[in-house]
Design a protein around this motif. Structure first.
Motif, PDB file in Angstrom:
ATOM      1  N   ARG A 249      20.823  62.733  36.694  1.00 23.95           N
ATOM      2  CA  ARG A 249      20.225  63.415  35.550  1.00 23.95           C
ATOM      3  C   ARG A 249      19.862  62.359  34.510  1.00 23.95           C
ATOM      4  NH1 ARG A 249      24.145  68.695  34.638  1.00 23.95           N
ATOM      5  NH2 ARG A 249      25.375  68.463  36.548  1.00 23.95           N
ATOM      6  N   GLY A 250      18.763  62.582  33.787  1.00 23.24           N
ATOM      7  CA  GLY A 250      18.371  61.597  32.779  1.00 23.24           C
ATOM      8  C   GLY A 250      17.499  62.156  31.677  1.00 23.24           C
ATOM      9  N   LYS A 251      17.180  63.435  31.752  1.00 23.10           N
ATOM     10  CA  LYS A 251      16.316  64.044  30.742  1.00 23.10           C
ATOM     11  C   LYS A 251      16.979  64.026  29.375  1.00 23.10           C
ATOM     12  CE  LYS A 251      13.710  68.329  29.914  1.00 23.10           C
ATOM     13  NZ  LYS A 251      13.431  69.691  30.442  1.00 23.10           N
ATOM     14  N   THR A 252      16.193  63.777  28.337  1.00 21.04           N
ATOM     15  CA  THR A 252      16.717  63.694  26.976  1.00 21.04           C
ATOM     16  C   THR A 252      17.508  64.945  26.613  1.00 21.04           C
ATOM     17  OG1 THR A 252      14.860  62.321  26.289  1.00 21.04           O
ATOM     18  CG2 THR A 252      16.099  63.394  24.548  1.00 21.04           C
ATOM     19  N   GLY A 253      18.665  64.741  25.982  1.00 19.60           N
ATOM     20  CA  GLY A 253      19.525  65.851  25.571  1.00 19.60           C
ATOM     21  C   GLY A 253      20.768  65.907  26.426  1.00 19.60           C
ATOM     22  N   HIS A 254      21.217  67.107  26.742  1.00 16.76           N
ATOM     23  CA  HIS A 254      22.499  67.234  27.423  1.00 16.76           C
ATOM     24  C   HIS A 254      22.467  66.724  28.851  1.00 16.76           C
ATOM     25  CE1 HIS A 254      20.663  70.982  28.942  1.00 16.76           C
ATOM     26  NE2 HIS A 254      21.534  70.915  29.919  1.00 16.76           N
TER      27      HIS A 254
ATOM     28  N   GLY B  46      22.634  62.454  23.464  1.00 18.85           N
ATOM     29  CA  GLY B  46      21.446  62.722  24.254  1.00 18.85           C
ATOM     30  C   GLY B  46      20.230  61.947  23.818  1.00 18.85           C
ATOM     31  N   GLN B  47      20.181  61.563  22.536  1.00 21.21           N
ATOM     32  CA  GLN B  47      19.089  60.731  22.042  1.00 21.21           C
ATOM     33  C   GLN B  47      19.371  59.251  22.295  1.00 21.21           C
ATOM     34  OE1 GLN B  47      16.360  62.380  20.931  1.00 21.21           O
ATOM     35  NE2 GLN B  47      17.546  64.235  21.377  1.00 21.21           N
ATOM     36  N   ALA B  48      20.607  58.841  22.022  1.00 18.76           N
ATOM     37  CA  ALA B  48      20.967  57.433  22.191  1.00 18.76           C
ATOM     38  C   ALA B  48      20.823  56.993  23.646  1.00 18.76           C
ATOM     39  CB  ALA B  48      22.398  57.207  21.712  1.00 18.76           C
ATOM     40  N   LEU B  49      21.274  57.821  24.564  1.00 12.51           N
ATOM     41  CA  LEU B  49      21.247  57.435  25.969  1.00 12.51           C
ATOM     42  C   LEU B  49      19.840  57.415  26.538  1.00 12.51           C
ATOM     43  CD1 LEU B  49      24.465  59.354  26.961  1.00 12.51           C
ATOM     44  CD2 LEU B  49      24.165  56.868  27.020  1.00 12.51           C
ATOM     45  N   THR B  50      18.951  58.235  25.996  1.00 11.86           N
ATOM     46  CA  THR B  50      17.549  58.140  26.381  1.00 11.86           C
ATOM     47  C   THR B  50      16.991  56.776  26.000  1.00 11.86           C
ATOM     48  OG1 THR B  50      17.050  60.501  26.342  1.00 11.86           O
ATOM     49  CG2 THR B  50      15.235  59.015  25.876  1.00 11.86           C
TER      50      THR B  50
ATOM     51  N   VAL C  87      18.706  54.105  25.785  1.00 13.17           N
ATOM     52  CA  VAL C  87      19.314  53.141  26.706  1.00 13.17           C
ATOM     53  C   VAL C  87      18.525  53.045  28.000  1.00 13.17           C
ATOM     54  CG1 VAL C  87      21.316  52.718  28.194  1.00 13.17           C
ATOM     55  CG2 VAL C  87      21.658  53.286  25.783  1.00 13.17           C
ATOM     56  N   ILE C  88      18.213  54.182  28.613  1.00 11.83           N
ATOM     57  CA  ILE C  88      17.628  54.145  29.957  1.00 11.83           C
ATOM     58  C   ILE C  88      16.118  53.940  29.953  1.00 11.83           C
ATOM     59  CG2 ILE C  88      19.486  55.589  30.851  1.00 11.83           C
ATOM     60  CD1 ILE C  88      17.453  57.883  31.107  1.00 11.83           C
ATOM     61  N   THR C  89      15.486  54.036  28.793  1.00  6.75           N
ATOM     62  CA  THR C  89      14.029  53.881  28.737  1.00  6.75           C
ATOM     63  C   THR C  89      13.598  52.608  28.014  1.00  6.75           C
ATOM     64  OG1 THR C  89      13.886  55.217  26.717  1.00  6.75           O
ATOM     65  CG2 THR C  89      13.625  56.368  28.835  1.00  6.75           C
ATOM     66  N   SER C  90      14.554  51.750  27.688  1.00  8.54           N
ATOM     67  CA  SER C  90      14.222  50.501  26.996  1.00  8.54           C
ATOM     68  C   SER C  90      15.122  49.384  27.498  1.00  8.54           C
ATOM     69  CB  SER C  90      14.381  50.660  25.486  1.00  8.54           C
ATOM     70  OG  SER C  90      15.757  50.607  25.106  1.00  8.54           O
ATOM     71  N   ASP C  91      14.823  48.174  27.058  1.00  9.18           N
ATOM     72  CA  ASP C  91      15.664  47.008  27.370  1.00  9.18           C
ATOM     73  C   ASP C  91      16.435  46.545  26.142  1.00  9.18           C
ATOM     74  OD1 ASP C  91      14.838  46.831  30.065  1.00  9.18           O
ATOM     75  OD2 ASP C  91      12.987  45.817  29.454  1.00  9.18           O
ATOM     76  N   LYS C  92      16.538  47.389  25.143  1.00  7.68           N
ATOM     77  CA  LYS C  92      17.237  47.015  23.927  1.00  7.68           C
ATOM     78  C   LYS C  92      18.730  46.800  24.198  1.00  7.68           C
ATOM     79  CE  LYS C  92      14.151  49.737  20.928  1.00  7.68           C
ATOM     80  NZ  LYS C  92      14.090  50.890  19.978  1.00  7.68           N
ATOM     81  N   PRO C  93      19.383  45.952  23.409  1.00  9.09           N
ATOM     82  CA  PRO C  93      20.830  45.787  23.562  1.00  9.09           C
ATOM     83  C   PRO C  93      21.544  47.133  23.433  1.00  9.09           C
ATOM     84  CG  PRO C  93      19.941  44.090  22.131  1.00  9.09           C
ATOM     85  CD  PRO C  93      18.826  45.058  22.372  1.00  9.09           C
ATOM     86  N   ILE C  94      22.495  47.370  24.317  1.00  5.93           N
ATOM     87  CA  ILE C  94      23.137  48.681  24.379  1.00  5.93           C
ATOM     88  C   ILE C  94      24.158  48.879  23.265  1.00  5.93           C
ATOM     89  CG2 ILE C  94      24.624  50.166  25.796  1.00  5.93           C
ATOM     90  CD1 ILE C  94      23.234  48.984  28.255  1.00  5.93           C
ATOM     91  N   GLN C  95      24.914  47.850  22.934  1.00  8.72           N
ATOM     92  CA  GLN C  95      25.989  48.011  21.957  1.00  8.72           C
ATOM     93  C   GLN C  95      25.505  48.580  20.624  1.00  8.72           C
ATOM     94  OE1 GLN C  95      29.582  47.033  22.541  1.00  8.72           O
ATOM     95  NE2 GLN C  95      29.537  48.618  20.955  1.00  8.72           N
TER      96      GLN C  95
ATOM     97  N   ILE D 249      21.066  52.488  37.245  1.00  5.90           N
ATOM     98  CA  ILE D 249      20.722  53.614  38.126  1.00  5.90           C
ATOM     99  C   ILE D 249      19.262  54.002  37.937  1.00  5.90           C
ATOM    100  CG2 ILE D 249      21.117  56.084  38.513  1.00  5.90           C
ATOM    101  CD1 ILE D 249      24.097  55.518  37.862  1.00  5.90           C
ATOM    102  N   THR D 250      18.825  54.051  36.695  1.00  2.51           N
ATOM    103  CA  THR D 250      17.439  54.404  36.401  1.00  2.51           C
ATOM    104  C   THR D 250      16.475  53.367  36.962  1.00  2.51           C
ATOM    105  OG1 THR D 250      18.173  55.485  34.365  1.00  2.51           O
ATOM    106  CG2 THR D 250      15.830  54.989  34.550  1.00  2.51           C
ATOM    107  N   ARG D 251      16.855  52.092  36.876  1.00  2.00           N
ATOM    108  CA  ARG D 251      15.990  50.996  37.329  1.00  2.00           C
ATOM    109  C   ARG D 251      15.834  51.000  38.853  1.00  2.00           C
ATOM    110  NH1 ARG D 251      16.044  45.830  39.169  1.00  2.00           N
ATOM    111  NH2 ARG D 251      18.307  45.784  39.434  1.00  2.00           N
ATOM    112  N   THR D 252      16.905  51.353  39.569  1.00  2.00           N
ATOM    113  CA  THR D 252      16.875  51.262  41.034  1.00  2.00           C
ATOM    114  C   THR D 252      16.756  52.626  41.723  1.00  2.00           C
ATOM    115  OG1 THR D 252      19.297  51.344  41.088  1.00  2.00           O
ATOM    116  CG2 THR D 252      18.271  49.156  41.033  1.00  2.00           C
ATOM    117  N   GLY D 253      16.749  53.687  40.949  1.00  2.00           N
ATOM    118  CA  GLY D 253      16.725  55.024  41.526  1.00  2.00           C
ATOM    119  C   GLY D 253      15.325  55.540  41.754  1.00  2.00           C
ATOM    120  N   PRO D 254      15.189  56.789  42.128  1.00  2.00           N
ATOM    121  CA  PRO D 254      13.868  57.383  42.326  1.00  2.00           C
ATOM    122  C   PRO D 254      13.080  57.405  41.022  1.00  2.00           C
ATOM    123  CG  PRO D 254      15.576  59.072  42.357  1.00  2.00           C
ATOM    124  CD  PRO D 254      16.276  57.750  42.357  1.00  2.00           C
ATOM    125  N   THR D 255      11.778  57.284  41.124  1.00  2.00           N
ATOM    126  CA  THR D 255      10.918  57.319  39.937  1.00  2.00           C
ATOM    127  C   THR D 255      11.067  58.666  39.229  1.00  2.00           C
ATOM    128  OG1 THR D 255       9.334  55.885  41.034  1.00  2.00           O
ATOM    129  CG2 THR D 255       8.552  57.125  39.121  1.00  2.00           C
ATOM    130  N   GLY D 256      11.262  58.614  37.909  1.00  2.00           N
ATOM    131  CA  GLY D 256      11.292  59.850  37.146  1.00  2.00           C
ATOM    132  C   GLY D 256      12.646  60.274  36.650  1.00  2.00           C
TER     133      GLY D 256
END
Length: 442
Positions: free
Chosen positions: A204-209, A401-405, A407-415, A250-257
């Motif tokens: 799962r990766g959609k923004t929010g819950h 749900g906003q912060a993790l989006t 994370v997975i859609t950018s290369d910004k530092p996670i901390q 997981i997002t980088r190596t998983g199925p597109t989308g």
């Protein structure tokens, strides 16, 4: 198992021994109870069990099956009335604290003290502890965990934990064994992607819950929590940041989308052959055998949720209980007892539903390949997998749900992303008074 067979099981185990003519249901024959639960697969499959209950007991049952997102508002509306429509309600585990805090549920201890109602063979200790704690106990540690101050308000029905499902053929092609640890999982992801050309792990990766749920699956085994015992946000510690890094990989190596995947899309990616692995609800096992959903039946293996610093799998799903304003509490209890009894639980599996009892899992272990895995996984299921507090919806969707989006859609530092989310979470908890005692003592 034909209608009336639960009575046969009861007779066979001596439930009515010494009083063959006694019928604990006779007093309630002709009563009609109304049940509110979601229009989801497990509950749809329970409809035949409901019919068998009526045939055996003479208690009529009207089912109000609603789309999941409409269920909570409808239940609260009915349970807040002086006399409501519902006699049994099923809630997703996140709602239990709110329902109890508003006085909307009947403590089941009132029912379990009545010898005329309680089947001596019911054996509540046979129900998986994690399911019972997560779905039915309120008032213990943190208000939603077990403890001496806790009380039982519901019985799990449609509960779940997480396991791993994997494509045996694709992992063999990649020369990979099913990962047992998070180190092994992270090492396997790029190898599977490269050698098979298929997404390694769906999520799962959609923004929010949805993206929060995906991250929580990794937070627990990596040793993280959302709050400490004083309600300080701690999900930005090393474990929380590592779980976010796992989500990014997981997002980088998983199925597109993946960034647009909810539960249905994440499951479909595995079932349609677009991912080699799946780590989420055990419901994937039955889905993988369903020709309407799956193209991979016969190619799937099952394994434990990988471990990090500890083992820790999901707790979730639904429980059933009795509204405080029900006019038919005793008949409602008999219904709940029936569908969650040992015989009822086995019948649910025969109908295609999910078991809640250890004895049921053991009974069908030779028939369903995931059941031995589930039996081994359940002791690791974490009742504190997520905080079951009224504020969780806001934290889940608007903060994490906003912060993790990001994370997975950018290369910004996670901390820094997680630190900012923790500050927002603290502000919400401050607003809701969680730190009042700490401030008072200072």
């Amino acid at each position: 198992m034909a209608a009336g067979s639960l009575a046969a099981v009861a007779l066979g185990t001596g439930l009515f021994s010494g009083a063959a003519a006694a019928n604990p249901y006779e007093k309630y024959e002709g009563t009609t109870i109304v049940v509110s639960w979601p229009a989801l697969s497990h509950f749809q499959k329970a409809e035949e069990l409901v019919e068998e209950f009526t045939e055996e007991t003479g208690i009529e049952v009207e089912v109000d099956a609603l789309q999941y997102l409409k269920l909570r508002d409808r239940q609260i509306l009915e349970m807040a009335k002086g006399e409501g429509e519902y006699d049994v309600v099923s809630w997703v585990v996140m709602w239990k604290g709110e329902y109890v805090s508003k006085g909307l549920l009947t403590p089941l201890s009132q029912m379990f003290t009545n010898g005329a109602l309680v089947d001596p063979a019911y054996d509540i200790d046979d129900i998986a502890d994690a399911y019972l704690q997560n779905g039915g106990i309120v008032g213990g540690k943190k208000g939603y965990m077990p403890g001496k101050s806790g009380g039982l308000y519901g019985i799990p029905f449609g509960a779940e934990t997480s396991i791993m499902a994997y494509r045996k053929d694709l992992l063999e092609q990649a020369g990979i064994e099913p990962p047992k640890t998070y180190d092994e999982l992270l090492a396997a992801l790029p190898v599977i992607k490269e050698k098979t050309g298929v997404g390694a792990l769906t999520s799962r990766g959609k923004t929010g819950h949805q993206v929060t749920a995906g991250w929580l699956l990794h937070l627990a085994p990596l040793g993280g929590k959302i709050f400490d015992d004083q309600w300080n946000p701690v999900f930005n510690d090393a474990a929380g940041v590592e779980a976010a890094r796992v989500m990014r990989e997981i997002t980088r190596t998983g199925p597109t989308g993946i960034a647009s995947y909810g539960f249905s899309e994440a499951s479909a990616a595995f079932l349609q052959g677009d991912a080699a692995m799946y780590i989420d609800t055990l419901k994937i096992a039955a889905m993988s055998r369903d020709p309407k959903l799956s193209k991979i039946d016969g190619k799937v293996g099952f394994a434990l949720h990988p471990v990090g610093s500890r083992c820790g799998s999901e707790t979730g799903g639904f429980a059933v209980g009795i509204p405080a304003n029900s006019q038919n509490k005793e008949a409602a209890f008999l219904f709940i007892q029936y569908i969650t009894s040992k015989a009822g639980d086995k019948r649910m599996v025969e109908l295609g539903g999910d078991p809640i009892r250890l004895s049921t899992i053991a009974h069908f272990a030779d028939q369903f390949p995931e059941y031995p895995v589930v039996a081994e996984q359940l002791p690791c299921a974490d009742p504190d997998w997520r905080p079951l507090i009224p504020e969780w919806n806001e934290l889940n969707i608007d903060v994490l749900g906003q912060a993790l989006t990001e994370v997975i859609t950018s290369d910004k530092p996670i901390q820094p992303i997680m630190d900012a989310a923790a500050e927002k979470a603290r502000a919400i908890m401050e607003r809701e008074g969680y730190y009042a005692w700490t401030s008072y003592r200072q």
